[in-house]
Design a protein around this motif. Structure first.
Motif, PDB file in Angstrom:
ATOM      1  N   ILE A 459       0.833  -1.207   0.000  1.00  0.00           N
ATOM      2  CA  ILE A 459       0.000   0.000   0.000  1.00  0.00           C
ATOM      3  C   ILE A 459       0.869   1.258   0.000  1.00  0.00           C
ATOM      4  CG2 ILE A 459      -1.607   1.360   1.389  1.00  0.00           C
ATOM      5  CD1 ILE A 459      -2.907  -1.187   2.278  1.00  0.00           C
ATOM      6  N   PHE A 460       1.864   1.292   0.884  1.00  0.00           N
ATOM      7  CA  PHE A 460       2.697   2.491   1.015  1.00  0.00           C
ATOM      8  C   PHE A 460       3.610   2.683  -0.193  1.00  0.00           C
ATOM      9  CE2 PHE A 460       1.835   1.473   5.556  1.00  0.00           C
ATOM     10  CZ  PHE A 460       1.121   2.619   5.856  1.00  0.00           C
ATOM     11  N   VAL A 461       4.121   1.588  -0.738  1.00  0.00           N
ATOM     12  CA  VAL A 461       4.981   1.706  -1.918  1.00  0.00           C
ATOM     13  C   VAL A 461       4.177   2.215  -3.109  1.00  0.00           C
ATOM     14  CG1 VAL A 461       6.352   0.410  -3.608  1.00  0.00           C
ATOM     15  CG2 VAL A 461       6.655  -0.012  -1.166  1.00  0.00           C
ATOM     16  N   THR A 462       2.963   1.684  -3.290  1.00  0.00           N
ATOM     17  CA  THR A 462       2.107   2.146  -4.397  1.00  0.00           C
ATOM     18  C   THR A 462       1.769   3.626  -4.244  1.00  0.00           C
ATOM     19  OG1 THR A 462       1.146  -0.062  -4.658  1.00  0.00           O
ATOM     20  CG2 THR A 462      -0.086   1.791  -5.581  1.00  0.00           C
ATOM     21  N   MET A 463       1.410   4.038  -3.025  1.00  0.00           N
ATOM     22  CA  MET A 463       1.093   5.445  -2.785  1.00  0.00           C
ATOM     23  C   MET A 463       2.300   6.334  -3.093  1.00  0.00           C
ATOM     24  SD  MET A 463       0.045   7.324   0.788  1.00  0.00           S
ATOM     25  CE  MET A 463       1.733   7.139   1.417  1.00  0.00           C
ATOM     26  N   THR A 464       3.485   5.883  -2.682  1.00  0.00           N
ATOM     27  CA  THR A 464       4.693   6.679  -2.894  1.00  0.00           C
ATOM     28  C   THR A 464       5.018   6.829  -4.372  1.00  0.00           C
ATOM     29  OG1 THR A 464       5.580   5.936  -0.771  1.00  0.00           O
ATOM     30  CG2 THR A 464       7.146   6.856  -2.351  1.00  0.00           C
ATOM     31  N   THR A 465       4.963   5.714  -5.117  1.00  0.00           N
ATOM     32  CA  THR A 465       5.331   5.776  -6.539  1.00  0.00           C
ATOM     33  C   THR A 465       4.301   6.562  -7.348  1.00  0.00           C
ATOM     34  OG1 THR A 465       4.284   3.605  -6.890  1.00  0.00           O
ATOM     35  CG2 THR A 465       6.661   3.638  -6.480  1.00  0.00           C
ATOM     36  N   ASP A 466       3.024   6.383  -7.045  1.00  0.00           N
ATOM     37  CA  ASP A 466       1.998   7.147  -7.777  1.00  0.00           C
ATOM     38  C   ASP A 466       2.121   8.649  -7.487  1.00  0.00           C
ATOM     39  OD1 ASP A 466       1.025   4.853  -8.860  1.00  0.00           O
ATOM     40  OD2 ASP A 466      -0.797   4.761  -7.648  1.00  0.00           O
ATOM     41  N   SER A 467       2.224   8.962  -6.206  1.00  0.00           N
ATOM     42  CA  SER A 467       2.283  10.384  -5.820  1.00  0.00           C
ATOM     43  C   SER A 467       3.524  11.057  -6.369  1.00  0.00           C
ATOM     44  CB  SER A 467       2.252  10.508  -4.290  1.00  0.00           C
ATOM     45  OG  SER A 467       1.074   9.936  -3.765  1.00  0.00           O
ATOM     46  N   MET A 468       4.674  10.387  -6.199  1.00  0.00           N
ATOM     47  CA  MET A 468       5.917  10.994  -6.679  1.00  0.00           C
ATOM     48  C   MET A 468       5.978  11.036  -8.196  1.00  0.00           C
ATOM     49  SD  MET A 468       7.564  12.190  -4.201  1.00  0.00           S
ATOM     50  CE  MET A 468       8.954  12.646  -5.207  1.00  0.00           C
ATOM     51  N   GLY A 469       5.372  10.039  -8.855  1.00  0.00           N
ATOM     52  CA  GLY A 469       5.350  10.052 -10.317  1.00  0.00           C
ATOM     53  C   GLY A 469       4.585  11.245 -10.852  1.00  0.00           C
ATOM     54  N   PHE A 470       3.381  11.460 -10.303  1.00  0.00           N
ATOM     55  CA  PHE A 470       2.581  12.600 -10.741  1.00  0.00           C
ATOM     56  C   PHE A 470       3.262  13.921 -10.374  1.00  0.00           C
ATOM     57  CE2 PHE A 470      -1.262   9.661 -10.125  1.00  0.00           C
ATOM     58  CZ  PHE A 470      -1.162   9.196 -11.428  1.00  0.00           C
ATOM     59  N   LEU A 471       3.772  13.995  -9.138  1.00  0.00           N
ATOM     60  CA  LEU A 471       4.395  15.243  -8.685  1.00  0.00           C
ATOM     61  C   LEU A 471       5.629  15.591  -9.515  1.00  0.00           C
ATOM     62  CD1 LEU A 471       4.434  17.550  -6.618  1.00  0.00           C
ATOM     63  CD2 LEU A 471       5.811  16.059  -5.119  1.00  0.00           C
ATOM     64  N   ALA A 472       6.470  14.583  -9.777  1.00  0.00           N
ATOM     65  CA  ALA A 472       7.692  14.827 -10.547  1.00  0.00           C
ATOM     66  C   ALA A 472       7.363  15.248 -11.976  1.00  0.00           C
ATOM     67  CB  ALA A 472       8.565  13.571 -10.550  1.00  0.00           C
ATOM     68  N   PHE A 473       6.445  14.517 -12.605  1.00  0.00           N
ATOM     69  CA  PHE A 473       6.143  14.798 -14.009  1.00  0.00           C
ATOM     70  C   PHE A 473       5.452  16.160 -14.174  1.00  0.00           C
ATOM     71  CE2 PHE A 473       3.260  13.937 -17.781  1.00  0.00           C
ATOM     72  CZ  PHE A 473       4.254  14.153 -18.708  1.00  0.00           C
ATOM     73  N   LEU A 474       4.399  16.395 -13.415  1.00  0.00           N
ATOM     74  CA  LEU A 474       3.664  17.654 -13.551  1.00  0.00           C
ATOM     75  C   LEU A 474       4.476  18.828 -13.010  1.00  0.00           C
ATOM     76  CD1 LEU A 474       0.117  16.374 -12.510  1.00  0.00           C
ATOM     77  CD2 LEU A 474       0.989  16.802 -14.824  1.00  0.00           C
ATOM     78  N   GLY A 475       5.205  18.604 -11.928  1.00  0.00           N
ATOM     79  CA  GLY A 475       6.025  19.678 -11.364  1.00  0.00           C
ATOM     80  C   GLY A 475       7.124  20.092 -12.317  1.00  0.00           C
ATOM     81  N   LEU A 476       7.776  19.122 -12.946  1.00  0.00           N
ATOM     82  CA  LEU A 476       8.835  19.441 -13.902  1.00  0.00           C
ATOM     83  C   LEU A 476       8.272  20.131 -15.145  1.00  0.00           C
ATOM     84  CD1 LEU A 476      11.019  16.192 -13.672  1.00  0.00           C
ATOM     85  CD2 LEU A 476      11.703  18.518 -13.020  1.00  0.00           C
ATOM     86  N   ALA A 477       7.060  19.730 -15.538  1.00  0.00           N
ATOM     87  CA  ALA A 477       6.432  20.373 -16.708  1.00  0.00           C
ATOM     88  C   ALA A 477       6.186  21.868 -16.432  1.00  0.00           C
ATOM     89  CB  ALA A 477       5.120  19.662 -17.055  1.00  0.00           C
ATOM     90  N   VAL A 478       5.719  22.174 -15.218  1.00  0.00           N
ATOM     91  CA  VAL A 478       5.478  23.573 -14.854  1.00  0.00           C
ATOM     92  C   VAL A 478       6.799  24.297 -14.687  1.00  0.00           C
ATOM     93  CG1 VAL A 478       4.526  25.095 -13.075  1.00  0.00           C
ATOM     94  CG2 VAL A 478       3.230  23.085 -13.824  1.00  0.00           C
ATOM     95  N   ALA A 479       7.751  23.660 -13.976  1.00  0.00           N
ATOM     96  CA  ALA A 479       9.038  24.317 -13.699  1.00  0.00           C
ATOM     97  C   ALA A 479       9.822  24.610 -14.971  1.00  0.00           C
ATOM     98  CB  ALA A 479       9.871  23.440 -12.770  1.00  0.00           C
ATOM     99  N   SER A 480       9.666  23.772 -15.995  1.00  0.00           N
ATOM    100  CA  SER A 480      10.413  23.980 -17.254  1.00  0.00           C
ATOM    101  C   SER A 480       9.739  24.994 -18.159  1.00  0.00           C
ATOM    102  CB  SER A 480      10.521  22.641 -17.994  1.00  0.00           C
ATOM    103  OG  SER A 480       9.242  22.201 -18.418  1.00  0.00           O
ATOM    104  N   GLY A 481       8.559  25.461 -17.782  1.00  0.00           N
ATOM    105  CA  GLY A 481       7.858  26.438 -18.627  1.00  0.00           C
ATOM    106  C   GLY A 481       7.047  25.791 -19.733  1.00  0.00           C
ATOM    107  N   LEU A 482       6.968  24.446 -19.742  1.00  0.00           N
ATOM    108  CA  LEU A 482       6.206  23.750 -20.759  1.00  0.00           C
ATOM    109  C   LEU A 482       4.724  24.108 -20.665  1.00  0.00           C
ATOM    110  CD1 LEU A 482       6.608  21.632 -23.035  1.00  0.00           C
ATOM    111  CD2 LEU A 482       6.041  19.872 -21.339  1.00  0.00           C
ATOM    112  N   THR A 483       4.264  24.321 -19.441  1.00  0.00           N
ATOM    113  CA  THR A 483       2.886  24.740 -19.176  1.00  0.00           C
ATOM    114  C   THR A 483       2.892  25.532 -17.888  1.00  0.00           C
ATOM    115  OG1 THR A 483       0.604  23.959 -18.893  1.00  0.00           O
ATOM    116  CG2 THR A 483       2.337  22.638 -17.884  1.00  0.00           C
TER     117      THR A 483
END
Length: 486
Positions: A459-483
């Motif tokens: 449960i905790f591993v799934t929560m960590t990978t899903d949360s960090m996956g979304f946060l890393a991908f969307l956060g990097l997209a915003v931080a890079s100016g892509l959106t």
């Protein structure tokens, strides 16, 4: 060895024509009952059940009578729930203690419910203590007491003593029928006792040597005794080094000791160090299989994972897990909601998010499975835990880099957007790295907190990978100016 070898004449005896023809007939019958994987053929199961349903009990008994007890147990498990009482009625006294001992726990409980306490007591008395306990321990308290009251005093005392130990402990697992001799006797004395004492158990291959306080001081295999002159002291023949099993040791630890030291049998001692029983390798084989299966099923939250488990119990076990997963999924969902504006501006982000989370989840599951197995096998301890974490970090970096290059290049080409390819590549590296660390760190932490890592880690591993996956991908997209956020 084939299951039916003990029912056929030994190969080294001269065969009469009649005996040889019987052996050939038995072999042909066995071929008709089992397939190449030693499983009952569907047509055989169907024929037996049809005979029983048609009231042709003798014909059904004749066909079933050629089976090994383990195969008869399989026959019950392959029958439907509503067919089992009919099959039990047809078998009658062929439903022996050996058949019950080989049977699936849930199926056995169903059949025991059909028997009265005296019948259960009679069957339990024919078994070794550990097998008898397996039959009685899950019964309701009043039914259990009724069975114990119907047993002979000696058998009842042995069962009650075994039930006094914790579940899944060496005390529940051990057999009390063993051969122990004092250390001052000779080999000839031992041989004479084995021949003359009719009360001794007939199934053993190792003799335990004890001191005057009945504490084990050594063991002696039967082969050594048979090859040693009668006048030699048993203490000169025995092996003094032995692995002793405390009576309250968990059965999983018992299995690990058997595996580590390649044991055939081991003495079980009480808190005072006195010999109270023994555990043999045939019992441990079942334990290894059970424990390995339990860990796999706990990782998925599938309960006991037994196809004979009642639907209500299966539902109860699985739905709790799914509700817990629903709660952790809300964490990942809230992260996606936080970046809702960015996703609206660039729909491609929505299409790529599941890829980042999915690959990270699989990477975490790989590491988690290896870690839980290592903990179960005592391969992962305080002395090498940091080395294991560092190893998984290096593997995660290698895996992340490889997957990032592939995903980044494919995304850049597909969407004709190199910047988007770079963002998903960076997110892959981050998420797979986090997945590797979480896959080993979370079960280690739970183990240090005396919690079963196989139960809650997923449960905790799934929560960590899903949360960090979304946060890393969307956060990097915003931080890079892509959106942008909105």
């Amino acid at each position: 060895m084939d299951k039916r070898e003990d029912s056929l004449p030994p190969d080294d005896l001269p065969l009469t024509d009649d005996r040889e023809s019987k052996r050939e007939a038995a072999a042909r019958e066995a071929e008709n009952e089992l397939d190449e994987d030693d499983r009952l053929k569907p047509e055989f199961v169907r024929d037996v059940l049809e005979l029983a349903e048609a009231g042709e009990g003798e014909a059904a008994r004749e066909r079933i009578g050629r089976l090994h007890p383990a195969d008869i147990a399989d026959l019950f498990e392959l029958a439907r729930t509503d067919e089992r009482p009919m099959l039990a009625a047809v078998l009658g006294d062929m439903l022996s203690a050996d058949v019950l001992a080989e049977m699936n726990d849930y199926v056995r409980e169903e059949l025991i419910d059909l028997l009265n306490p005296a019948q259960v007591a009679e069957l339990a008395a024919e078994l070794d203590t550990d097998d008898a306990v397996a039959i009685i321990e899950d019964m309701e308290a009043d039914e259990q007491q009724a069975v114990l009251d119907a047993m002979e005093p000696e058998d009842r005392a042995a069962i009650e003593d075994a039930l006094s130990f914790p579940e899944e402990s060496a005390g529940r697992l051990m057999q009390r029928d063993l051969v122990a001799v004092p250390e001052h006797v000779t080999v000839g004395d031992v041989i004479d006792r084995l021949r003359e004492d009719t009360e001794l158990t007939s199934d053993f291959w190792e003799i335990y040597v004890v001191d005057p306080m009945h504490r084990p001081v050594g063991t002696c295999q039967l082969s050594w005794i048979l090859r040693t002159p009668r006048d030699i002291a048993i203490s000169d023949v025995m092996k003094r080094e032995q692995t002793l099993i405390p009576v309250d040791m968990d059965q999983e630890e018992v299995a690990l000791r058997f595996q580590k030291y390649a044991l055939i049998s081991a003495a079980v001692i009480d808190r005072a160090g006195r010999l109270v029983g023994m555990i043999t390798v045939d019992d441990v084989v079942h334990i290894i299989q059970e424990e390995a299966g339990e860990d796999i099923l706990r990782l998925s939250g599938a309960g006991d994972g037994d196809i004979n488990e009642p639907i209500r119990e299966t539902y109860s076990a699985r739905v709790r897990w799914l509700i817990a997963n629903l709660g952790t999924a809300l964490v990942a969902s809230s992260i996606v909601g936080f970046f809702g504006g960015a996703i609206e501006q660039m729909v491609a982000l929505a299409a790529l998010m599941p890829i980042v989370a999915g690959v990270g989840g699989n990477a975490g599951t790989q590491t988690l499975a290896v870690t839980v197995r290592a903990l179960a096998m005592n391969q992962l301890t305080d002395s090498n835990s940091w080395r294991a974490i560092w190893r998984e970090m290096k593997i995660a970096i290698l895996n992340g880099t490889t997957i990032a290059l592939i995903a980044g290049a494919a995304t850049a080409l597909w969407f004709a957007n190199p910047q988007l390819g770079a963002v998903i590549a960076a997110a892959m590296v981050v998420n797979i790295f986090v997945a590797g660390v979480a896959g080993v760190a979370i079960p280690l932490l739970l183990d240090r907190l005396d919690q079963d890592p196989a139960v809650a880690s997923s449960i905790f591993v799934t929560m960590t990978t899903d949360s960090m996956g979304f946060l890393a991908f969307l956060g990097l997209a915003v931080a890079s100016g892509l959106t942008s956020m909105g």
